[in-house]
Design an enzyme around this catalytic site. Structure first.
Site, PDB file in Angstrom:
ATOM      1  N   PRO A 305       0.829  -1.210   0.000  1.00 41.58           N
ATOM      2  CA  PRO A 305       0.000   0.000   0.000  1.00 41.58           C
ATOM      3  C   PRO A 305       0.867   1.266   0.000  1.00 41.58           C
ATOM      4  CG  PRO A 305       0.146  -0.899   2.213  1.00 41.58           C
ATOM      5  CD  PRO A 305       0.893  -1.845   1.318  1.00 41.58           C
ATOM      6  N   GLY A 306       0.455   2.232  -0.782  1.00 40.79           N
ATOM      7  CA  GLY A 306       1.130   3.537  -0.760  1.00 40.79           C
ATOM      8  C   GLY A 306       0.125   4.574  -0.304  1.00 40.79           C
ATOM      9  N   CYS A 375      -1.091  28.470 -15.864  1.00 40.40           N
ATOM     10  CA  CYS A 375      -1.603  28.873 -17.177  1.00 40.40           C
ATOM     11  C   CYS A 375      -2.140  27.691 -17.964  1.00 40.40           C
ATOM     12  CB  CYS A 375      -0.503  29.581 -17.952  1.00 40.40           C
ATOM     13  SG  CYS A 375       0.137  30.984 -17.041  1.00 40.40           S
TER      14      CYS A 375
HETATM   15  C1  LIG Z   1       4.030  -1.928  -8.137  1.00 37.50           C
HETATM   16  C2  LIG Z   1       3.235  -1.000  -7.304  1.00 37.50           C
HETATM   17  N1  LIG Z   1       3.036  -1.296  -6.010  1.00 37.50           N
HETATM   18  C3  LIG Z   1       2.330  -0.488  -5.207  1.00 37.50           C
HETATM   19  C4  LIG Z   1       1.782   0.685  -5.691  1.00 37.50           C
HETATM   20  C5  LIG Z   1       1.026   1.556  -4.740  1.00 37.50           C
HETATM   21  O1  LIG Z   1      -0.277   1.781  -5.135  1.00 37.50           O
HETATM   22  P1  LIG Z   1      -1.244   2.565  -4.143  1.00 37.50           P
HETATM   23  O2  LIG Z   1      -0.546   3.818  -3.755  1.00 37.50           O
HETATM   24  O3  LIG Z   1      -2.459   2.834  -4.962  1.00 37.50           O
HETATM   25  O4  LIG Z   1      -1.477   1.688  -2.981  1.00 37.50           O
HETATM   26  C6  LIG Z   1       1.953   1.026  -7.031  1.00 37.50           C
HETATM   27  C7  LIG Z   1       1.358   2.256  -7.569  1.00 37.50           C
HETATM   28  O5  LIG Z   1       1.419   2.604  -8.698  1.00 37.50           O
HETATM   29  C8  LIG Z   1       2.706   0.163  -7.866  1.00 37.50           C
HETATM   30  O6  LIG Z   1       2.908   0.443  -9.148  1.00 37.50           O
END
Ligand SMILES: Cc1ncc(COP(=O)(O)O)c(C=O)c1O
EC number: 4.1.1.20
Length: 447
Positions: A305-306, A375
């Site tokens: 998760p990010g 712009c």
């Molecule tokens: C390989 C991979 N892992 C994890 C993520 C994290 O995704 P998220 O921030 O939507 O959890 C991404 C986002 O592009 C990704 O490409």
């Protein structure tokens, strides 16, 4: 003049306006002056001290979300996807909370290492990793590298000086019905290899034949803003079937399955979010069933998760520069930031909420479009938001849920430097990233 300014004593008797708890950091309140506070600090004070636009980041919220993942997935490895937001402090917090870190460039790798993240707990991604980046990763002792192309297998085999653990990225052809720019689990897109394709079979075969590459598992990333956990259950079933085929063909039982990230968060009131306990149940059931069906031993899954870790920890502050009521058209509130600090609206049509942060509005509201200063006609921050009808230039607007893919996607279009990141916790502020200045822009220009 608002009624409140004339009769400040009214404040104490006012009901607190409800800020949607699903959008804001946990520690968001109103102070005695009616101002919004996050992490015990009034947002208006941050705007005064550090200028605007400014990214505010609630450290406790980041840590709280890391802990939620550890709680609901006690047996899984949680790998923070640094592309959402990476600073030395963020990398440090997530590592302290027991998460691994995924990076997708030498630049992100350097930041993670500078923060003291254990290289063995770093995963390197990227659909076109340059040779120098593979070299940097190998030399740093990065734990795993996710192979994304056939070329990379050759390059990595040449660079590796000792057995390097790798994962192979496959797309399991699962359509999560998102914006085309964020669907990465279907076959026809640029990442990895389509599951079962000749290219995937070739890639597996080539990795297996490289003595310096130690294939430890498969990887997939289905896309972004996925709120239906069933997609992940389906990915487990398809990828374990493939791991079982690999075991039959090569006699090797891969011990890891990385399911990528993409867990949805709410940007506006009512948006669907990923429910972590539900996801945990579905993964558990899918693992049980797929392992039983294929007589495959239980393996370790990783989640990346990010957004779900940092999005809700972030609030961006802007000053109102101007207000324009277009005859027969919309009301535009022009902010002093825009697509440079939040390109997600222009990129994906993302939708946000915005509220006034320096006071507790009590009078009538109007519907407005908050537009940026840049712009481009598409430079919009938030469409159709309810703002006080008496909003004035100079007031502070706060946009919640801006911790992920804001600073990391920011640009310097129109020669405007990127905003600072100010973290808050227990009533204190820390400047984590300073504002980019015209001098910074000039320093890169060699004339
Ligand atoms: C390989 C991979 N892992 C994890 C993520 C994290 O995704 P998220 O921030 O939507 O959890 C991404 C986002 O592009 C990704 O490409």
């Amino acid at each position: 003049m608002t009624l409140l300014e004339i009769f400040p004593s009214l404040r104490s008797g006012m009901p607190s306006p409800r800020l949607d708890a699903t959008l804001w950091p946990c520690e968001t309140h109103y102070d005695d002056l009616g101002r919004i506070t996050v992490g015990g600090v009034a947002l208006a004070d941050i705007a005064d001290q550090y200028g605007t636009p400014v990214y505010v980041l609630d450290e406790s919220e980041v840590r709280r979300r890391c802990r939620a993942y550890r709680k609901y997935f006690p047996d899984a490895e949680i790998v923070y996807a640094a592309k959402a937001l990476l600073t030395k402090s963020v990398a440090g917090w997530v590592a302290e909370e027991g998460l691994s870190v995924d990076v997708c460039s030498a630049g992100e790798l350097v930041v993670a290492l500078a923060a003291g993240v254990d290289p063995a707990r770093i995963v390197l991604h990227g659909s076109g990793k340059p040779f120098a980046e593979l070299e940097a990763a190998v030399h740093a002792g990065v734990g795993r590298i996710v192979i994304d192309s056939l070329t990379e297998i050759t390059l990595l085999a040449a660079v590796a000086t000792r057995p390097q653990q790798v994962l192979l990225r496959l797309s399991p052809d699962i359509d999560v019905h998102g914006h085309p720019a964020v669907k990465t689990g279907v076959a026809d897109q640029k990442f990895g290899f389509p599951l079962g394709s000749a290219a995937a079979l070739d890639a597996i075969d080539r990795v297996m034949r490289q003595p310096m590459l130690d294939l430890v598992g498969l990887h997939c990333h289905l896309g972004s803003q996925i709120h239906d956990p069933d997609f992940y259950g389906e990915a487990v079933r398809r990828l374990i079937a493939e791991m079982s085929r690999i075991r039959t063909e090569y006699g090797r039982t891969l011990p890891q399955l990385d399911l990528g990230g993409g867990h949805a968060v709410a940007y506006r009131c009512g948006d669907a979010e990923m429910n972590l306990p539900e996801l945990a149940d579905i993964l558990e059931d899918a693992l049980d069933a797929a392992c039983a069906l294929n007589h495959f031993p239980r393996l370790r899954i990783s989640l990346e998760p990010g957004r779900a870790i940092v999005a809700h920890a972030g609030v961006t502050l802007y000053r109102v520069m101007a207000i324009k009521h277009v005859e027969g058209g919309r009301t535009f509130v022009i902010a002093d930031g825009g697509m440079n600090d939040n390109p997600r609206v222009a990129l994906y049509g993302a939708r946000y909420d915005a509220v006034v942060a320096n006071r507790h509005p009590t009078g009538p509201h109007l519907t407005a479009t908050v537009a940026g200063r840049y712009c481009e006609a598409g430079d919009i921050l938030a469409a159709d938001v309810r703002l006080p009808a008496d909003l004035r230039p100079g007031e502070v607007l706060a946009v919640p849920c801006t911790g992920a893919y804001h600073h990391s996607l920011a640009s310097t279009y129109n020669g405007v430097g990127r905003p600072p990141i100010i973290s808050v916790r227990n009533g204190r502020c820390h400047e984590r990233i300073r504002r980019e200045t015209p001098a910074d822009l000039l320093a890169r220009d060699l004339g």
